[in-house]
Write a protein that holds these residues in place. Structure first.
Motif, PDB file in Angstrom:
ATOM      1  N   GLN A  29     -37.700  37.033  -0.640  1.00 23.39           N
ATOM      2  CA  GLN A  29     -36.931  37.153  -1.748  1.00 23.39           C
ATOM      3  C   GLN A  29     -35.467  36.720  -1.521  1.00 23.39           C
ATOM      4  N   CYS A  30     -34.929  35.949  -2.588  1.00 19.76           N
ATOM      5  CA  CYS A  30     -33.462  35.569  -2.072  1.00 19.76           C
ATOM      6  C   CYS A  30     -32.642  35.057  -3.314  1.00 19.76           C
ATOM      7  N   ASP A  31     -31.818  34.577  -2.987  1.00 17.73           N
ATOM      8  CA  ASP A  31     -30.594  34.344  -4.444  1.00 17.73           C
ATOM      9  C   ASP A  31     -30.188  32.983  -4.114  1.00 17.73           C
ATOM     10  N   PRO A  32     -29.953  32.436  -5.557  1.00 20.66           N
ATOM     11  CA  PRO A  32     -29.602  30.807  -5.320  1.00 20.66           C
ATOM     12  C   PRO A  32     -28.381  30.582  -4.646  1.00 20.66           C
ATOM     13  N   THR A  33     -27.706  31.616  -4.439  1.00 19.85           N
ATOM     14  CA  THR A  33     -26.256  31.297  -3.531  1.00 19.85           C
ATOM     15  C   THR A  33     -26.434  31.307  -2.043  1.00 19.85           C
ATOM     16  N   GLU A  34     -27.570  31.736  -1.784  1.00 16.98           N
ATOM     17  CA  GLU A  34     -28.039  31.764  -0.313  1.00 16.98           C
ATOM     18  C   GLU A  34     -28.080  30.459   0.206  1.00 16.98           C
ATOM     19  N   THR A  35     -27.691  30.457   1.564  1.00 16.59           N
ATOM     20  CA  THR A  35     -27.789  29.063   2.218  1.00 16.59           C
ATOM     21  C   THR A  35     -29.258  29.054   2.970  1.00 16.59           C
ATOM     22  N   THR A  36     -29.760  27.651   3.308  1.00 22.60           N
ATOM     23  CA  THR A  36     -30.883  27.537   3.942  1.00 22.60           C
ATOM     24  C   THR A  36     -30.800  28.408   5.147  1.00 22.60           C
ATOM     25  N   LEU A  37     -29.844  28.686   5.751  1.00 31.64           N
ATOM     26  CA  LEU A  37     -29.847  29.208   7.067  1.00 31.64           C
ATOM     27  C   LEU A  37     -29.860  30.804   6.803  1.00 31.64           C
ATOM     28  N   ASP A  38     -29.511  31.274   5.825  1.00 37.19           N
ATOM     29  CA  ASP A  38     -29.789  32.826   5.289  1.00 37.19           C
ATOM     30  C   ASP A  38     -31.240  32.808   5.435  1.00 37.19           C
ATOM     31  N   ILE A  39     -32.092  31.873   4.740  1.00 37.45           N
ATOM     32  CA  ILE A  39     -33.756  31.986   4.608  1.00 37.45           C
ATOM     33  C   ILE A  39     -34.162  31.962   5.744  1.00 37.45           C
ATOM     34  N   LYS A  40     -33.576  30.982   6.791  1.00 38.40           N
ATOM     35  CA  LYS A  40     -34.157  30.885   8.150  1.00 38.40           C
ATOM     36  C   LYS A  40     -33.833  32.403   9.022  1.00 38.40           C
ATOM     37  N   GLN A  41     -32.917  33.047   8.691  1.00 35.49           N
ATOM     38  CA  GLN A  41     -32.715  34.459   9.373  1.00 35.49           C
ATOM     39  C   GLN A  41     -33.666  35.079   8.987  1.00 35.49           C
ATOM     40  N   LYS A  42     -33.886  35.212   7.774  1.00 36.07           N
ATOM     41  CA  LYS A  42     -35.012  35.924   7.093  1.00 36.07           C
ATOM     42  C   LYS A  42     -36.343  35.812   7.765  1.00 36.07           C
ATOM     43  N   LEU A  43     -36.647  34.288   7.830  1.00 34.97           N
ATOM     44  CA  LEU A  43     -37.880  34.081   8.733  1.00 34.97           C
ATOM     45  C   LEU A  43     -37.945  34.582  10.024  1.00 34.97           C
ATOM     46  N   HIS A  44     -36.835  34.333  10.586  1.00 39.45           N
ATOM     47  CA  HIS A  44     -36.860  34.818  12.051  1.00 39.45           C
ATOM     48  C   HIS A  44     -37.228  36.086  12.252  1.00 39.45           C
ATOM     49  N   THR A  45     -36.981  37.177  11.419  1.00 44.78           N
ATOM     50  CA  THR A  45     -37.285  38.560  11.558  1.00 44.78           C
ATOM     51  C   THR A  45     -38.782  38.513  11.296  1.00 44.78           C
ATOM     52  N   LEU A  46     -39.564  37.909  10.441  1.00 46.37           N
ATOM     53  CA  LEU A  46     -40.872  37.730  10.058  1.00 46.37           C
ATOM     54  C   LEU A  46     -41.624  37.007  11.278  1.00 46.37           C
TER      55      LEU A  46
END
Length: 103
Positions: free
Chosen positions: A17-34
Motif C-alpha cells: 500500500q502506498c501513495d503516489p507522492t511516496e518515493t521509490t525509497l519509501d517503497i524499498k523501506q516497506k519492502l525491507h521490513t518484509l
C-alpha cells in the motif's frame, strides 16, 4: 489517495500500500521490513515500460499507477543485480529486453 502496487520476485507477490507522492525509497523501506534486504540491495523495475525506478523520485513522477506491477531484483554477491525473475502469470507482460514469443 492510497493505492497498491504489486511487487514481484520469482513466485512471490508483495502487495504494497502506498501513495503516489511516496518515493521509490519509501517503497524499498516497506519492502525491507518484509524481506530483510537492505534498501541499497533492492532494485525496482516498472514492468509496463522496463524503467528502473529511481530512489529520489515519487511514484507519480515515474508513472507508477494503482495496481502497477513492479519487479524486485536483489544485489548479488558480485555486486551486480540479478535479472528480473518473475514466474509468468497470465497477466504478465514481457519486458522489452526479451525477444518475442519465447514463453
Amino acid at each position: 489517495m492510497a493505492m497498491y502496487i504489486r511487487v514481484k520476485r520469482s513466485k512471490t507477490t508483495y502487495f504494497i500500500q502506498c501513495d503516489p507522492t511516496e518515493t521509490t525509497l519509501d517503497i524499498k523501506q516497506k519492502l525491507h521490513t518484509l524481506i530483510d534486504q537492505p534498501v541499497n540491495d533492492q532494485r525496482l523495475i516498472l514492468m509496463s515500460n522496463g524503467d528502473i525506478l529511481e530512489d529520489s523520485k515519487t511514484l507519480a513522477d515515474q508513472k507508477v499507477e494503482n495496481d502497477a506491477v513492479v519487479a524486485l531484483t536483489l544485489r548479488k554477491d558480485d555486486n551486480e543485480f540479478e535479472d528480473v525473475n518473475i514466474v509468468k502469470p497470465n497477466d504478465f507482460y514481457q519486458s522489452r529486453d526479451t525477444d518475442s514469443g519465447n514463453w
